[in-house]
Design a protein around this motif. Structure first.
Motif, PDB file in Angstrom:
ATOM      1  N   ASP A 168       0.837  -1.194   0.000  1.00  0.00           N
ATOM      2  CA  ASP A 168       0.000   0.000   0.000  1.00  0.00           C
ATOM      3  C   ASP A 168       0.874   1.248   0.000  1.00  0.00           C
ATOM      4  N   SER A 169       0.360   2.305  -0.578  1.00  0.00           N
ATOM      5  CA  SER A 169       1.083   3.575  -0.561  1.00  0.00           C
ATOM      6  C   SER A 169       1.312   4.003   0.887  1.00  0.00           C
ATOM      7  N   PRO A 170       2.544   4.374   1.253  1.00  0.00           N
ATOM      8  CA  PRO A 170       2.828   4.745   2.646  1.00  0.00           C
ATOM      9  C   PRO A 170       2.130   6.029   3.088  1.00  0.00           C
ATOM     10  N   ILE A 171       1.880   6.925   2.148  1.00  0.00           N
ATOM     11  CA  ILE A 171       1.150   8.162   2.449  1.00  0.00           C
ATOM     12  C   ILE A 171       0.102   8.310   1.351  1.00  0.00           C
ATOM     13  N   PRO A 172      -1.008   7.600   1.489  1.00  0.00           N
ATOM     14  CA  PRO A 172      -1.992   7.512   0.405  1.00  0.00           C
ATOM     15  C   PRO A 172      -2.822   8.776   0.243  1.00  0.00           C
ATOM     16  N   GLY A 173      -3.607   8.781  -0.813  1.00  0.00           N
ATOM     17  CA  GLY A 173      -4.452   9.930  -1.094  1.00  0.00           C
ATOM     18  C   GLY A 173      -5.411  10.254   0.031  1.00  0.00           C
ATOM     19  N   ILE A 174      -5.920   9.233   0.717  1.00  0.00           N
ATOM     20  CA  ILE A 174      -6.875   9.485   1.797  1.00  0.00           C
ATOM     21  C   ILE A 174      -6.224  10.281   2.918  1.00  0.00           C
ATOM     22  N   TYR A 175      -4.922  10.065   3.132  1.00  0.00           N
ATOM     23  CA  TYR A 175      -4.197  10.829   4.153  1.00  0.00           C
ATOM     24  C   TYR A 175      -4.071  12.291   3.713  1.00  0.00           C
ATOM     25  N   GLY A 176      -3.684  12.481   2.452  1.00  0.00           N
ATOM     26  CA  GLY A 176      -3.577  13.845   1.937  1.00  0.00           C
ATOM     27  C   GLY A 176      -4.898  14.575   1.990  1.00  0.00           C
ATOM     28  N   LYS A 177      -5.987  13.844   1.711  1.00  0.00           N
ATOM     29  CA  LYS A 177      -7.313  14.460   1.750  1.00  0.00           C
ATOM     30  C   LYS A 177      -7.683  14.891   3.169  1.00  0.00           C
ATOM     31  N   ARG A 178      -7.317  14.087   4.169  1.00  0.00           N
ATOM     32  CA  ARG A 178      -7.647  14.444   5.555  1.00  0.00           C
ATOM     33  C   ARG A 178      -7.065  15.810   5.916  1.00  0.00           C
ATOM     34  N   ILE A 179      -5.853  16.066   5.449  1.00  0.00           N
ATOM     35  CA  ILE A 179      -5.214  17.341   5.768  1.00  0.00           C
ATOM     36  C   ILE A 179      -5.883  18.484   5.011  1.00  0.00           C
ATOM     37  N   ILE A 180      -6.212  18.272   3.746  1.00  0.00           N
ATOM     38  CA  ILE A 180      -6.919  19.305   2.985  1.00  0.00           C
ATOM     39  C   ILE A 180      -8.285  19.582   3.619  1.00  0.00           C
ATOM     40  N   SER A 181      -8.982  18.541   4.040  1.00  0.00           N
ATOM     41  CA  SER A 181     -10.295  18.713   4.676  1.00  0.00           C
ATOM     42  C   SER A 181     -10.172  19.514   5.968  1.00  0.00           C
ATOM     43  N   ALA A 182      -9.109  19.255   6.737  1.00  0.00           N
ATOM     44  CA  ALA A 182      -8.898  19.992   7.985  1.00  0.00           C
ATOM     45  C   ALA A 182      -8.639  21.470   7.704  1.00  0.00           C
ATOM     46  N   ILE A 183      -7.856  21.753   6.677  1.00  0.00           N
ATOM     47  CA  ILE A 183      -7.589  23.146   6.302  1.00  0.00           C
ATOM     48  C   ILE A 183      -8.880  23.828   5.853  1.00  0.00           C
ATOM     49  N   GLU A 184      -9.691  23.120   5.092  1.00  0.00           N
ATOM     50  CA  GLU A 184     -10.986  23.669   4.672  1.00  0.00           C
ATOM     51  C   GLU A 184     -11.859  23.982   5.882  1.00  0.00           C
ATOM     52  N   GLN A 185     -11.794  23.136   6.906  1.00  0.00           N
ATOM     53  CA  GLN A 185     -12.584  23.375   8.115  1.00  0.00           C
ATOM     54  C   GLN A 185     -12.125  24.638   8.834  1.00  0.00           C
ATOM     55  N   VAL A 186     -10.821  24.904   8.811  1.00  0.00           N
ATOM     56  CA  VAL A 186     -10.319  26.145   9.408  1.00  0.00           C
ATOM     57  C   VAL A 186     -10.897  27.339   8.666  1.00  0.00           C
ATOM     58  N   TYR A 187     -10.820  27.311   7.337  1.00  0.00           N
ATOM     59  CA  TYR A 187     -11.363  28.414   6.542  1.00  0.00           C
ATOM     60  C   TYR A 187     -12.870  28.554   6.761  1.00  0.00           C
ATOM     61  N   GLN A 188     -13.580  27.436   6.862  1.00  0.00           N
ATOM     62  CA  GLN A 188     -15.029  27.469   7.055  1.00  0.00           C
ATOM     63  C   GLN A 188     -15.392  28.011   8.433  1.00  0.00           C
ATOM     64  N   SER A 189     -14.584  27.690   9.446  1.00  0.00           N
ATOM     65  CA  SER A 189     -14.889  28.149  10.804  1.00  0.00           C
ATOM     66  C   SER A 189     -14.835  29.667  10.901  1.00  0.00           C
ATOM     67  N   ILE A 190     -14.033  30.292  10.052  1.00  0.00           N
ATOM     68  CA  ILE A 190     -13.944  31.755  10.035  1.00  0.00           C
ATOM     69  C   ILE A 190     -15.246  32.342   9.498  1.00  0.00           C
ATOM     70  N   LYS A 191     -15.794  31.715   8.453  1.00  0.00           N
ATOM     71  CA  LYS A 191     -17.029  32.209   7.842  1.00  0.00           C
ATOM     72  C   LYS A 191     -18.218  32.082   8.784  1.00  0.00           C
ATOM     73  N   GLU A 192     -18.141  31.094   9.697  1.00  0.00           N
ATOM     74  CA  GLU A 192     -19.276  30.823  10.576  1.00  0.00           C
ATOM     75  C   GLU A 192     -19.286  31.691  11.824  1.00  0.00           C
ATOM     76  N   VAL A 193     -18.186  32.422  12.068  1.00  0.00           N
ATOM     77  CA  VAL A 193     -18.111  33.274  13.263  1.00  0.00           C
ATOM     78  C   VAL A 193     -19.057  34.458  13.128  1.00  0.00           C
TER      79      VAL A 193
END
Length: 318
Positions: free
Chosen positions: A293-318
C-alpha cells in the motif's frame, strides 16, 4: 529498475533528483516544464531528456512513475492524466486545492490500479523520528497537548504569482505551512484530527491569501494541539513543543531535539541525520516494487486538505 520522470523543474525538483541518483532501483529519464530554460538547464546537467509539456513526456517516454512538483491547482489534472496512463504518482503537498479534487485523484488511483503517494515529509525528519521514539517509550508519560509554531516572512517578491492567489494555491500560510504542522502532529500522535477551528488573516491587502493563522486541534485520542503560523516580519522559527505528564519534548526541525524532565533542557543525541527526500523516495519505490500500500496515500492527503478547509469554514461561521 523503475523509470521515473519529473514534472515541474522548480527548486524542489533538485531534492528529488538528488534522491533518485542515490537510489539503485530507479533511473531518472526525463523532466518536463513549460519553462524551456529551466527544463533544458536540468536536462543538460543530468543528461536526461527535456520536455515542455508533461503530456508529451508521458506519451513518448516508457515511464513507470512520475514525481509531480507543479502549482497546487494543477495537481489534480496532471496526476489523473498520468494515472490514466498507468503511471504511479508521487505528488508534492498539498495534495490539491480542495477535498473534492482529492476525491477525484483517489478514485483515479484505485480505478487504474496505481500508487498515489502524497509528499508529506514530516515523518522523515530525524528529529521527529527520535521524538516519536521517546513518546512511544512512555518514559515521559502521556501527552497533554502540543504547541506547533512556524514563523517566517511569507509574502515575498521571490514567491511565484500563482502562490499568492487563493484560487491557484488553495490558500496562504495555513494551506502551505499548516499542512506541515498537521502532518507532524498526526504522525507523532498516531491519531487523526477529530475537530479543528481557527482564524486566519493578513495585513497585506494586495493578495487574497492569509499571511498569519492559528488553529486549535482536537485529535481522536483526546490530545489537543495549537498551530501558530506567522508570515509577518518575525524571527524565523520552526518548532514543536510536546507537553507530557512527566516532561517536555522540544523539536526544532532541522536543528535538534531537546528533552526536559522538569528542569533544564537536555539535548538528545541523534546518531544519524536523515535525508527526507531519500527516505520518501525509498518508501515510494518500495510500495511499487513490493506491491505494498502507498505509505502516504491519497486518503491521508485528503484528511489534511479537509482539515484546512474546516479552518477556513470556521472563520465564515463566526
Amino acid at each position: 529498475m523503475l523509470k521515473i520522470g519529473i514534472i515541474g523543474a522548480g527548486i524542489i525538483s533538485k531534492s528529488h533528483i538528488s534522491a533518485i541518483r542515490k537510489n539503485s532501483k530507479v533511473k531518472l529519464e526525463s523532466i518536463a516544464d513549460i519553462n524551456r530554460e529551466k527544463a533544458d538547464k536540468i536536462a543538460n546537467q543530468y543528461e536526461i531528456t527535456p520536455y515542455y509539456d508533461y503530456k508529451d513526456m508521458v506519451q513518448n517516454e516508457n515511464l513507470d512513475a512520475v514525481i509531480i512538483n507543479l502549482p497546487h491547482f494543477l495537481h489534480k489534472e496532471c496526476s489523473i492524466y498520468c494515472m490514466e496512463k498507468g503511471l504511479h504518482c508521487l505528488v508534492e503537498k498539498p495534495m490539491a486545492t480542495s477535498s473534492k479534487d482529492c476525491d477525484d485523484m483517489i478514485r483515479s488511483a484505485e480505478y487504474n490500479g496505481v500508487k498515489l503517494m502524497i509528499g508529506h515529509v514530516q515523518r522523515y525528519f530525524s528529529e521527529n523520528i527520535k521524538a516519536k521514539e521517546i513518546i512511544q517509550s512512555g518514559e515521559l508519560g502521556k501527552i497533554a497537548f502540543i504547541v506547533d509554531i512556524r514563523n517566517g516572512l511569507y509574502i515575498t517578491p521571490q514567491r511565484p504569482a500563482w502562490y499568492l492567489q487563493k484560487q491557484l494555491s488553495g490558500g496562504g500560510i495555513m494551506m502551505n505551512l499548516g499542512a506541515h504542522s498537521m502532518d507532524k502532529i498526526i504522525w507523532l500522535t498516531d491519531s487523526n484530527i477529530k475537530s479543528i477551528a481557527g482564524k486566519v488573516g493578513s495585513f497585506n491587502q494586495q493578495y487574497d491569501i492569509e499571511e498569519y493563522a492559528q488553529a486549535f486541534v482536537e485529535l481522536e485520542n483526546g490530545v489537543s494541539a495549537s498551530i501558530n503560523l506567522s508570515g509577518c516580519a518575525s524571527f524565523p522559527v520552526n518548532e514543536t513543543r510536546i507537553y507530557l505528564s512527566e516532561g517536555e519534548i522540544l523539536i526544532r526541525t532541522g536543528i535538534g531535539l531537546w528533552v526536559s524532565k522538569g528542569s533544564e533542557y537536555e539535548k538528545v543525541d541523534i546518531q544519524s541525520k536523515t535525508d527526507i527526500f531519500e527516505l520518501q523516495l525509498n518508501d515510494f519505490v518500495s510500495s511499487i516494487i513490493d506491491h505494498k500500500d502507498s505509505p502516504i496515500p491519497g486518503i491521508y492527503g485528503k484528511r489534511i486538505i479537509s482539515a484546512i478547509e474546516q479552518v477556513y469554514q470556521s472563520i465564515k461561521e463566526v
